[in-house]
Design an enzyme around this catalytic site. Structure first.
Site, PDB file in Angstrom:
ATOM      1  N   HIS A 133       0.822  -1.219   0.000  1.00 10.70           N
ATOM      2  CA  HIS A 133       0.000   0.000   0.000  1.00 10.70           C
ATOM      3  C   HIS A 133       0.858   1.273   0.000  1.00 10.70           C
ATOM      4  CE1 HIS A 133       0.030  -0.626   4.630  1.00 10.70           C
ATOM      5  NE2 HIS A 133       0.994   0.204   4.310  1.00 10.70           N
TER       6      HIS A 133
ATOM      7  N   HIS B 241      -1.298   4.226  10.307  1.00 15.64           N
ATOM      8  CA  HIS B 241       0.057   4.796  10.320  1.00 15.64           C
ATOM      9  C   HIS B 241       0.159   6.059  11.164  1.00 15.64           C
ATOM     10  CE1 HIS B 241      -0.039   2.342   6.618  1.00 15.64           C
ATOM     11  NE2 HIS B 241       1.255   2.193   6.761  1.00 15.64           N
TER      12      HIS B 241
ATOM     13  N   HIS C 134      10.254  -3.719   3.516  1.00 14.51           N
ATOM     14  CA  HIS C 134      10.644  -2.311   3.361  1.00 14.51           C
ATOM     15  C   HIS C 134      11.050  -1.684   4.693  1.00 14.51           C
ATOM     16  CE1 HIS C 134       6.277  -1.825   4.218  1.00 14.51           C
ATOM     17  NE2 HIS C 134       6.340  -0.518   4.219  1.00 14.51           N
TER      18      HIS C 134
HETATM   19  C1  DHB Z   1       5.915   3.566   2.053  1.00 14.95           C
HETATM   20  C2  DHB Z   1       5.401   2.274   2.326  1.00 14.95           C
HETATM   21  C3  DHB Z   1       4.430   2.099   3.295  1.00 14.95           C
HETATM   22  O1  DHB Z   1       3.917   0.890   3.635  1.00 14.95           O
HETATM   23  C4  DHB Z   1       3.933   3.186   3.983  1.00 14.95           C
HETATM   24  O2  DHB Z   1       2.942   2.981   4.859  1.00 14.95           O
HETATM   25  C5  DHB Z   1       4.442   4.460   3.743  1.00 14.95           C
HETATM   26  C6  DHB Z   1       5.425   4.632   2.790  1.00 14.95           C
HETATM   27  C7  DHB Z   1       6.934   3.781   1.003  1.00 14.95           C
HETATM   28  O3  DHB Z   1       7.497   2.811   0.490  1.00 14.95           O
HETATM   29  O4  DHB Z   1       7.175   4.936   0.619  1.00 14.95           O
HETATM   30 FE    FE Z   2       2.565   1.077   5.402  1.00 18.10          FE
END
Ligand code: DHB
Ligand code: FE
Length: 283
Positions: free
Chosen positions: A12, A59, A196
């Site tokens: 997302h 978030h 990530h």
């Molecule tokens: C990104 C990925 C995420 O899951 C998020 O919540 C905010 C930013 C990103 O890769 O930029």
């Molecule tokens: Fe996220």
């Protein structure tokens, strides 16, 4: 009783919202990512879900560092999209399926999941982007063709629930949905991940090998992930990679039925993130 048609798990990344707003779907950077959703949309056109139970992480929009429920269930009439400063336009509000929300709340508490119930909640990119990717016509029309029940898992402030706990949450959600007195067709969405890390010394950390093994395990060996502690998952997939817990819970909701993979796509990078998409249906 209500029927679970299958699950869709997806990443997302907020930048997707910017790409949609600017019509960048055919841009060489974005095309392999957006094209991955064609098959998922085909499947949805055939399966016609009425309601989506969406596993997501907040978030910092509804819950911040002062108050952080481990699990929270939305029971609102409507969920406005708002975001936390990524500069992407707000997407249409989503209508809540209040009847299913309260049934899930009752059923989870009876099953000893001490959740927080939210009669008002906002949705951030973790909910609005999967809707926009799966139902782009809804984006044009300003309304989504499904009602939602958002189910939030804390992956923002440690301690996080374990993978096995999240799998069991999914199993309890299955029990709740399939005991809901309704002929509605219910789709489960898991929104988050894959590997990530957005900041710190390991910003940009991506573990393709692990992501692909995880996606493969989701089909036939969904408890494979429970061998890892959350600290190990963060080591392997990055600080925000722990969002893969949404996929684990979504898979738990298909627990006692044989499933097959209808479609998958893995593409990197989008922003700093490895993006995955997995559509599972009853075998
Ligand atoms: C990104 C990925 C995420 O899951 C998020 O919540 C905010 C930013 C990103 O890769 O930029
Ligand atoms: Fe996220």
């Amino acid at each position: 009783m209500a029927h679970i048609i299958g699950s869709i798990s997806t990443s997302h990344v907020p930048a997707i919202g910017g790409a949609i707003a600017r019509g960048k779907q055919q841009d060489p950077y974005w095309k392999p990512f957006f094209d991955g959703f064609d098959k998922a949309r085909e499947w949805l056109a055939r399966e016609e879900p009425d309601v989506v139970v969406i596993l997501h992480n907040d978030h910092g929009l509804n819950f911040f560092l002062d108050k952080m429920p481990t699990f929270a269930v939305g029971a609102a009439e409507s969920y406005q999209n708002s975001d936390e400063g990524w500069g992407i336009p707000a997407l249409p509000a989503a209508k809540g399926c209040v009847d299913l929300s309260w049934h899930i709340v009752e059923s989870l508490v009876a099953d000893e999941f001490d959740i927080t119930t939210c009669q008002e909640a906002l949705i951030d990119h973790a909910v609005s982007l999967p809707l926009a990717l799966l139902w782009p016509d809804g984006l044009q029309q300003g309304r989504w063709p499904v009602e939602i029940v958002p189910v939030c898992i804390n992956t923002v402030l440690a301690p996080f629930p374990s993978a096995s706990r999240c799998y069991r949450l999914g199993q309890a959600l299955r029990k709740a949905v399939t005991s809901w007195d309704s002929d509605k067709r219910v789709l489960i969405i898991g929104s988050g991940g894959l590997s990530h890390q957005l900041d710190g010394a390991r910003a940009g950390h991506i573990n393709k090998k692990f992501d692909l093994a995880f996606m493969e395990s989701m089909v036939d060996d969904p408890k494979w992930i429970t061998q890892y502690s959350n600290d190990e998952l963060v080591d392997l997939t990055g600080t925000q990679g722990i969002e893969l817990l949404m996929w684990v819970a979504a898979r738990g909701a298909l627990d006692d039925m044989p499933v097959r993979q209808f479609h998958s796509n893995y593409h990197l990078p989008i922003s700093n993130t490895a993006t995955g998409l997995l559509v599972l249906e009853p075998a």
